[in-house]
Enzyme design. Sequence first.
Site, mmCIF file in Angstrom:
data_model
loop_
_atom_site.group_PDB
_atom_site.id
_atom_site.type_symbol
_atom_site.label_atom_id
_atom_site.label_comp_id
_atom_site.label_asym_id
_atom_site.label_seq_id
_atom_site.Cartn_x
_atom_site.Cartn_y
_atom_site.Cartn_z
ATOM 1 N N LYS A 112 -0.613 -7.634 5.994
ATOM 2 C CA LYS A 112 0.024 -8.449 4.933
ATOM 3 C C LYS A 112 1.141 -9.348 5.460
ATOM 4 O O LYS A 112 2.277 -9.288 4.990
ATOM 5 C CB LYS A 112 0.540 -7.552 3.809
HETATM 6 O O1 LIG Z 1 -3.689 -4.940 -3.892
HETATM 7 C C1 LIG Z 1 -3.643 -4.140 -2.957
HETATM 8 C C2 LIG Z 1 -3.587 -4.535 -1.634
HETATM 9 C C3 LIG Z 1 -3.607 -3.584 -0.654
HETATM 10 N N1 LIG Z 1 -3.668 -2.274 -0.941
HETATM 11 C C4 LIG Z 1 -3.724 -1.307 0.192
HETATM 12 O O2 LIG Z 1 -4.959 -0.589 0.125
HETATM 13 C C5 LIG Z 1 -4.738 0.788 0.412
HETATM 14 C C6 LIG Z 1 -5.039 1.617 -0.813
HETATM 15 O O3 LIG Z 1 -4.854 2.986 -0.561
HETATM 16 P P1 LIG Z 1 -5.420 4.132 -1.563
HETATM 17 O O4 LIG Z 1 -4.913 5.385 -0.933
HETATM 18 O O5 LIG Z 1 -6.905 4.030 -1.581
HETATM 19 O O6 LIG Z 1 -4.810 3.877 -2.888
HETATM 20 C C7 LIG Z 1 -3.290 0.893 0.881
HETATM 21 O O7 LIG Z 1 -3.287 0.692 2.281
HETATM 22 C C8 LIG Z 1 -2.613 -0.266 0.200
HETATM 23 O O8 LIG Z 1 -1.493 -0.747 0.899
HETATM 24 C C9 LIG Z 1 -3.722 -1.872 -2.247
HETATM 25 O O9 LIG Z 1 -3.774 -0.678 -2.568
HETATM 26 N N2 LIG Z 1 -3.715 -2.830 -3.226
#
Ligand SMILES: O=c1ccn([C@@H]2O[C@H](COP(=O)(O)O)[C@@H](O)[C@H]2O)c(=O)[nH]1
Length: 324
Positions: A112
Amino acid sequence: MDRLIEAINNVQNPSVVGLDPTEALVPPQVVASFADEVRDSVDSPEELPAAQLAVAYFEFNRTIIDAVADIVPAVKPQIAMYEALGPAGVDVYTMTCEYAAQQGLYVLGDVKRGDIGSTAAAYAHHLNGVSAAAEDGTAFDPWHEDAVTVNPYLGTDGITPFVQAATEADKDIFVLVRTSNPSSSELQMLDLADGKKVYEHVADLVEGWGAETIGEHGYSRVGAVVGATHPEEGRALRARMPHTFFLVPGYGAQGGTAQDVAGMFDADGSGALVNSSRGIIGAWKKSGKYSESMSADEALDLVAESARQAALDMRDALRIAVYR
Ligand SMILES: O=c1ccn([C@@H]2O[C@H](COP(=O)(O)O)[C@@H](O)[C@H]2O)c(=O)[nH]1
């Protein structure tokens, strides 16, 4: 995106495993098992906890990668989890990316980044590597990522260096458009003077930023991040962004389901990659099989077995919802 799309097609699975280790997600006996090994390798005792967690994260990641490499096309390491440990963590981030790439997986670095053009050009070396010092002009790629996530808040000059680097290195970027988090509407749903919402305007910019890079499968190198927690907006964005591939986080731990993401795919069942991190790497905690008396090897076997089952369940749910 052609390489990603082909990797998805090969395993018939549009999902990506998020490698977001935290201390709470790694079995404690695995962390403890590295105490002696790490004690000899650090310069000062204060470095011990971070160094020990870092090696444990790598072993944990390697276990998960080995458990899912034949059933998923990609992994998405979240750099924040590694940066939290300092240099030892960043080393493990790059080692994880390299190991995943060696297993044939597409590696999507969730970094990001976003800044003014000159600084964005430095961040873009995540994609095109470091060539300045090489006598033969070849680039050294310390990151081993096939794509990175990018923040569009600074506008076009913050994005162009990433698109140039991605094109040069045959890689991709994913730009935040409609994020999955609870506060995302504070900015993204604001109305603009022309009647669009902010996220719709960003979506139009993203489609434009990728226009010169459309590949054989009809998608550009500039993808969009669209949260699984916004099914209606995701469906509308799919129609609005015909050449933009979606990275869809928010499945599982954040509440998104296969039905919620189905509208984010195109008519051929392509166009999106759905991420789950905690839902897969933390599945061992919900298995009901964990015991504190397990050895580190037994705990890692449970991590592997649980992650594989969670990844298979996600694959099967997506196949039913998407490849209808
Ligand atoms: O909008 C967003 C952008 C990035 N993320 C990232 O994805 C994973 C989600 O993790 P989970 O454990 O499946 O919830 C995490 O690395 C976030 O930083 C997001 O969730 N939403």
